[in-house]
Scaffold this active site. Structure first.
Site: not given
Ligand code: AMP
Length: 212
Positions: A13, A87, A126, A159, A170
């Site tokens: 996203k 969300r 990431r 992160r 998550r």
């Protein structure tokens, strides 16, 4: 057209929103980025949200909705992409109220479909620039120099919530809270699904086609 991009963590996203912002001059509102800016700035909101985000849970609705309301006050007619919001169904309902109050409309809710196996690989690999926020991936999109941002020379970091131990929380939060949002937009006739797998440019073309 105002849109929201939604999908599981790691669906891409943020990457696609950055392209839409750059190429179509859209306003990018990412609740994840807003929280991280508040954490970096050590604001009251950031202090409240930090522990929740670090363990992979969702920040409570009233805090998140309040933050988005403030962003709406800064808008000036530019088409926007909402990334990572809503969300929960309660957030989706709040967004509808917010849009109505501001005489705005949502064109499409674009769901980026990526299967579970890819998500974990995408998230653990990431790396994010600690200065400008640009995103890289150790395999799929490595920086020219390891650990250094191509754009600004800033330090690339992982992160905290991209560590494998947090990812399952998550994904569970996503399945429990965010999947029902899909139904919400199906019922509203705004739901569109886009294949989120493949080259970044190919995914971009699929999304841009929905905006044409
Ligand atoms: P993201 O960068 O979109 O993956 O968001 C990172 C984290 O911020 C999430 O795992 C949540 O803890 C928090 N967060 C972001 N957006 C929301 C939201 N709309 N509602 C609740 N928590 C959120």
């Amino acid at each position: 057209m105002n849109i929201l991009l939604f999908g599981p963590p790691g669906a891409g996203k943020g990457t696609q929103s950055a392209l839409l912002k750059e190429r179509l001059n859209m306003l990018h509102i990412s609740t994840g980025d807003l929280f991280r800016a508040n954490i970096k700035g050590q604001t009251e909101l950031g202090l409240k949200a930090k522990a929740i985000i670090d363990r992979g849970d969702l920040v409570p609705d009233e805090i998140t909705i309040g933050m988005v309301e403030q962003e709406f006050q800064k808008m000036s007619g530019q088409s926007f992409i909402l990334d990572g919001f809503p969300r929960t169904v309660a957030q989706a309902e709040a967004l509808d109220r917010l849009l109505a109050t501001n005489n705005m409309d949502l064109g499409k809710a674009i769901f980026m479909d990526v299967s579970h196996d890819y998500l974990v690989k995408r998230l653990t690999g990431r790396r994010v620039c600690s200065d400008c926020g640009a995103t890289f991936h150790v395999d799929a999109m490595p920086p020219k120099k390891e650990g250094v941002c191509d754009n600004c020379g800033g330090e690339l970091k992982q992160r905290k919530d991209d560590h494998e131990s947090v990812i399952s929380t998550r994904l569970k939060a996503y399945e429990e809270n965010t999947l029902p949002v899909l139904e919400y937009y199906k019922e509203a006739g705004k739901y569109v699904e886009v294949d989120g797998l493949g080259e970044t440019e190919d995914v971009y073309k699929r999304i841009a086609a929905e905006l044409a």
